[in-house]
Scaffold this motif. Structure first.
Motif, PDB file in Angstrom:
ATOM      1  N   GLN A  46      11.899  36.540 -10.577  1.00  0.00           N
ATOM      2  CA  GLN A  46      10.803  37.502 -10.667  1.00  0.00           C
ATOM      3  C   GLN A  46      10.339  37.648 -12.113  1.00  0.00           C
ATOM      4  O   GLN A  46       9.139  37.727 -12.382  1.00  0.00           O
ATOM      5  N   ARG A 106       6.689  36.512 -12.423  1.00  0.00           N
ATOM      6  CA  ARG A 106       5.832  37.671 -12.183  1.00  0.00           C
ATOM      7  C   ARG A 106       5.519  38.481 -13.438  1.00  0.00           C
ATOM      8  O   ARG A 106       4.639  39.340 -13.409  1.00  0.00           O
ATOM      9  N   TYR A 159      -2.055  42.383  -9.166  1.00  0.00           N
ATOM     10  CA  TYR A 159      -1.140  42.346  -8.018  1.00  0.00           C
ATOM     11  C   TYR A 159      -1.806  41.751  -6.775  1.00  0.00           C
ATOM     12  O   TYR A 159      -1.287  41.886  -5.667  1.00  0.00           O
ATOM     13  N   GLY A 205       0.793  37.085  -3.789  1.00  0.00           N
ATOM     14  CA  GLY A 205       2.204  37.232  -3.496  1.00  0.00           C
ATOM     15  C   GLY A 205       2.549  37.883  -2.174  1.00  0.00           C
ATOM     16  O   GLY A 205       1.794  37.817  -1.199  1.00  0.00           O
ATOM     17  N   ASP A 261       1.199  42.605  -4.354  1.00  0.00           N
ATOM     18  CA  ASP A 261       2.484  41.922  -4.457  1.00  0.00           C
ATOM     19  C   ASP A 261       3.595  42.935  -4.736  1.00  0.00           C
ATOM     20  O   ASP A 261       3.366  43.999  -5.331  1.00  0.00           O
ATOM     21  N   SER A 278       5.682  43.067  -6.891  1.00  0.00           N
ATOM     22  CA  SER A 278       5.859  43.374  -8.308  1.00  0.00           C
ATOM     23  C   SER A 278       5.052  44.589  -8.741  1.00  0.00           C
ATOM     24  O   SER A 278       5.200  45.077  -9.859  1.00  0.00           O
TER      25      SER A 278
END
Lengths: 300, 300, 300, 300
Positions: free
Chosen positions: D225, D229, D238, D241, D287, D289
């Protein structure tokens, strides 16, 4: 000069250090009770305002407080206490033997023990005595005072504390007052967060929050916070009460002490971070019940 | 047959389904109040025990309950309710129009809404009515009852509920009783964890926990749990009260509902996991205050 | 004496303060590289052991280090640094202008800034340079070094650091090395907890943990910790690596800094408390991967 | 008809159910590999689009799939699987003995076991086979496939799975694929939160986040990650993903399974709530993240 040499008359003259939202009304209660109160505040303006409200008393410099036999303080933090009391220029190096120091600051147990050691070395009595009850409790003379120190000093302190407290209790040796105050704040942190989650849940569930609280406050979910804060929480009104900035200061003390004594405080540590988010939202001075604002701020 | 066709006389005969630690005393209060109570319990033994304590009443099979006009249930979970009430063989397909169903089970708002829809379709009244107050409240007839449904049905239900409740309130449409119960459990979860952290902190800090609680329970940290559970917590006695297994069942319902309605429950979700650790310690049947055991179990 | 007056020759003589598990091999690399190394350690025994392994070098007292032009330190915490460098007796009041101080201690950004100010006032260069890579990295000369300070000082420091680092980078003004180390520890805390929860879940789910890790380490769950620690975690072997006590020291620094800069660290704060539980289990010296022991300790 | 009676020829014809962002490219790889693919999708538009991209194959109705010997599915959740496979009208009641069902849906272990039981009862093979690798992995035919079931069925399944996977592994009996996928998601949840806290800390500390990540990704804080990311996280991008809505679906499955198997998942439970806050911010399709957005959304 031994403790017993201090005439009762001497105890009628006290020096009160720190005239913030708590200290000012506390010192006021002593003045009203007939004690002769000499006040000191770092920024002199507050001392002058207090004196206008309580004519016939006096303002002193810290240096002048050195000859007094009873000192009461209610200041900001450990550093303030260190500045006032410790070191060559600190009060504890100059006060007369037999003097009594009562400290109402919420601070670390460590500084309380340091102050106590310095006091003991010179025959001075020391009581750490943080309070709960907030500004309202100070104004109403209805504070709860959690004390640490020795029994004889506590008894002397009671005669003063009783003028602004509904309850004072000795909980153990020096530092015990602070440790008890920490237990108090730890109990409050997660309690308020849970109350906030409960009210937030009721809101998004479409319930009438007042009706919900009215029902659930009758049982096992009841708390002082639920009864006294739900209404302002539901209205999103946080311009009152005990400030988030102060709560974070207190929780930092709790978490720091826990780091030393090995206590586990997962929810207190987490809620402390959530209070950081409230500060970010502009709520440093909001009441601790503003944990709810973390959720409601996102609802627009 | 319209609602009004049901004679008052009919409401004197009730069927009570589920004779657990809550249901048995609740049904008992109805019997004592002079109602004619027909009981049903999945395991027949409990029904027979109840009947021995309340001679002159009766045991029925679920199939026989189909012709009754007042059904009260207090069972385990959504699945139980679905089995009893829904589907071709469920009660709601057979009860007479105008009948009234009062469900005291703590369950999801979703099942409450399903039961209500099925009831409405056949002209049957439905009230979801989870309770708080615990086994002691059931025995003493002092429960708090949180109701969801329509006003007229609530008024009918009150005449029955009053026999074992100190308070009953209608909080909104079907499901609102369950949602209010959820708000109650959410408020309790973090509150108890904070209380546990506070007592744990007092212990490792070397304080007298009883003295600490006596002082801090006077102010902003006060709660029903603090007043009623601190003593047994300090003693590590958890063989009483509301079981951890049931609390986790309830928190699962809360978290599931929050997943749907978008509520944020960080501390409730975390404390639910901590309760999982209590279960691991063997505490599935301990009182919810046993969150303290997570810390104390490590002290040896 | 200006910086440029310091002959290259002078930089061949360095004083290394702090010969712990990190410092000793780092100083060793400098000796091996041909620098003349004078070592100091608070407890002299470690200095003597180091000298036996590196004959031809020397042990000095702190007082003797005052005349040296290159000082490298790797000690315990802020207080140690304050004792060594600050105040009338501290090194920064006595080192020659143009000297260079490289501090590898993981400490607060605040002390780094204090040291830098004191250094700047006397024309001394300062680089805060905490490392990652652990004892193994120190032994293999493969540390990562995160530096704060001024570019010219960093370039001077690189010539020394390169002997035990695989990477060194200047990240900003004084304190930036410490802040970057904090970002490193924050990233690790919750990562390890999640890895522990994942392995724990696999265990109670009855899976072959090794097979699970082999599969999931191929994708988005991959981490250095997963690859390098899963095997010892599954075996419950924590007698290696980076100690929990040190991790808690570092997390305390992170949380303290966050209190000042307003960063939100909910999971870091929570995991710090979980590490406290590991300490309670006797794991103060266990590797940070021992978060798993909180779960497995309950499985018996 | 026994398993061995199914001609190899039969395995060249497969039915693929569910043409979402994962299923469509997976089915495409099978078509490209020369298998004859009959596709089904609940909303027919996607099936038609797929067919235009892969002429020469076909669209079927679920009813027509009953006579096929190889079924592959990749749908939304437990309910979808139940609708497709179970009950009198479900595929498992009609497929020929010796048929093989491969299910790539991320679902509960419970539904996998139910499907397996129903399959076994009729001599049908079943493999639960959730994947990781995301849309990109599906498009590139580089998925990781976590399988549960019996060895012979797994070997049959491999011949198909290999067309879109870089790795497939049998991890145990039916449900083991799902349980392994859960371990994967549990490992990711807190890892991303910690990465978000780390980047957030670097930002408020005034550091260059890219430089920080470049340094700390060399050591013990490294993760997939972090490497893949961090750049989009720092930019607050974002729109790519694995979606938060899907992550919450998966975490709900994990937490539900943990409720049954007794696993403790404190950080996964907490992060699941934080994802709820991201949904509130409008990030249901962002995503995973995007946990960082909880902090950065407050910085304006």
């Amino acid at each position: 000069m031994a403790d017993t040499d201090l005439q009762n008359e001497d105890r009628r003259q006290v020096c009160f250090i720190g005239l913030g939202v708590m200290g000012a009304p506390m010192a006021g209660h002593l003045a009203t009770a007939g004690l002769q109160v000499a006040v000191y505040n770092r920024s002199r303006g507050k001392a002058e305002a207090w004196l206008r409200a309580h004519p016939g008393h006096s303002i002193v410099e810290l240096r002048d407080a050195r000859k007094m036999s009873t000192i009461i303080s209610c200041v900001g933090n450990d550093q303030d206490l260190s500045d006032i009391y410790l070191g060559d220029e600190g009060l504890l190096a100059h006060l007369p033997a037999g003097a009594l120091v009562i400290d109402h600051t919420t601070a670390s147990a460590d500084i309380a023990r340091q102050l106590n050691s310095a006091a003991e070395a010179r025959g001075i009595g020391f009581i750490d005595a943080p309070v709960s009850g907030g500004q309202q409790g100070a104004i109403n003379g209805a504070l709860t005072v959690m004390c640490g120190g020795q029994e004889p000093h506590f008894r002397q302190a009671q005669a003063i504390i009783e003028h602004y407290a509904k309850m004072a209790r000795l909980l153990g040796p020096a530092g015990s007052g602070q440790l008890t105050k920490m237990a108090n704040q730890i109990a409050i942190a997660g309690l308020i967060e849970s109350l906030a989650e409960s009210i937030h849940f009721a809101t998004v569930a479409g319930l009438d929050e007042h009706a919900v609280i009215e029902v659930i406050s009758k049982g096992a979910a009841q708390s002082w916070q639920m009864e006294n804060r739900h209404d302002s929480m539901i209205r999103g009104d946080y311009e009152h009460g005990f400030a988030v900035d102060l709560m974070r200061k207190d929780l930092a003390i709790c978490l720091d002490e826990a780091r030393r004594n090995g206590a586990h405080l997962p929810v207190a540590a987490l809620v402390d971070q959530f209070y950081g988010e409230v500060q970010q939202l502009g709520g440093g001075r909001w009441d601790t019940s503003s944990l709810l604002s973390r959720f409601s701020s996102r609802k627009d």
